[in-house]
Design a protein around this motif. Sequence first.
Motif, PDB file in Angstrom:
ATOM      1  N   VAL A 115       2.386  -4.823 -25.550  1.00  0.00           N
ATOM      2  CA  VAL A 115       2.852  -4.994 -24.183  1.00  0.00           C
ATOM      3  C   VAL A 115       1.618  -4.923 -23.300  1.00  0.00           C
ATOM      4  CG1 VAL A 115       4.204  -4.016 -22.292  1.00  0.00           C
ATOM      5  CG2 VAL A 115       5.105  -3.959 -24.619  1.00  0.00           C
ATOM      6  N   HIS A 139       2.909  -7.364 -10.064  1.00  0.00           N
ATOM      7  CA  HIS A 139       2.958  -6.667 -11.345  1.00  0.00           C
ATOM      8  C   HIS A 139       3.770  -7.508 -12.316  1.00  0.00           C
ATOM      9  CE1 HIS A 139       2.130  -3.473  -8.477  1.00  0.00           C
ATOM     10  NE2 HIS A 139       1.676  -2.748  -9.464  1.00  0.00           N
ATOM     11  N   ILE A 159       4.909  -7.724 -16.748  1.00  0.00           N
ATOM     12  CA  ILE A 159       4.905  -7.162 -18.097  1.00  0.00           C
ATOM     13  C   ILE A 159       4.914  -8.347 -19.051  1.00  0.00           C
ATOM     14  CG2 ILE A 159       6.202  -5.793 -19.782  1.00  0.00           C
ATOM     15  CD1 ILE A 159       7.032  -5.318 -16.178  1.00  0.00           C
ATOM     16  N   LEU A 208       5.196  -9.324 -22.991  1.00  0.00           N
ATOM     17  CA  LEU A 208       5.483  -8.933 -24.363  1.00  0.00           C
ATOM     18  C   LEU A 208       4.775  -9.924 -25.269  1.00  0.00           C
ATOM     19  CD1 LEU A 208       9.318  -8.373 -23.884  1.00  0.00           C
ATOM     20  CD2 LEU A 208       7.479  -6.696 -23.646  1.00  0.00           C
ATOM     21  N   MET A 221       0.380  -4.816 -19.396  1.00  0.00           N
ATOM     22  CA  MET A 221       0.799  -4.597 -18.014  1.00  0.00           C
ATOM     23  C   MET A 221      -0.216  -5.280 -17.105  1.00  0.00           C
ATOM     24  SD  MET A 221       3.424  -2.780 -18.708  1.00  0.00           S
ATOM     25  CE  MET A 221       3.941  -2.190 -17.122  1.00  0.00           C
ATOM     26  N   THR A 244       7.053 -13.238 -20.560  1.00  0.00           N
ATOM     27  CA  THR A 244       6.540 -12.628 -19.331  1.00  0.00           C
ATOM     28  C   THR A 244       7.664 -12.239 -18.394  1.00  0.00           C
ATOM     29  OG1 THR A 244       4.544 -13.973 -19.519  1.00  0.00           O
ATOM     30  CG2 THR A 244       4.978 -12.974 -17.376  1.00  0.00           C
TER      31      THR A 244
END
Length: 91
Positions: free
Chosen positions: A41, A3, A5, A7, A43, A71
């Motif tokens: 954002v 996983h 995230i 930005l 995911m 990241t």
Amino acid sequence: MTHAIVLIEAERTAIKTLGGQLADVAGVAEAYSVTGEWDFVAMLRVRDPSEVAEVVTQRFAALEGIKRTHTLVAFEVFSQHDLEALFSIGG
């Protein structure tokens, strides 16, 4: 499963269309428009950690309007479901 995230700061001319384009990228589970320093954002949920780099440096790079990215790769994932199970007394 890995996983991450991401930005994303977007060019002003891309704000209206970039969100949908991000959501269509393979490896992106969700894309959100947000307020503050960043515009979006994304995911990411991918099978292998190396796929994070592929998504960001190749797939996102192919999209017009991305100014910069930041990241964050998750070490551990928590969800409301996990927290409920953790604090459940067994009922």
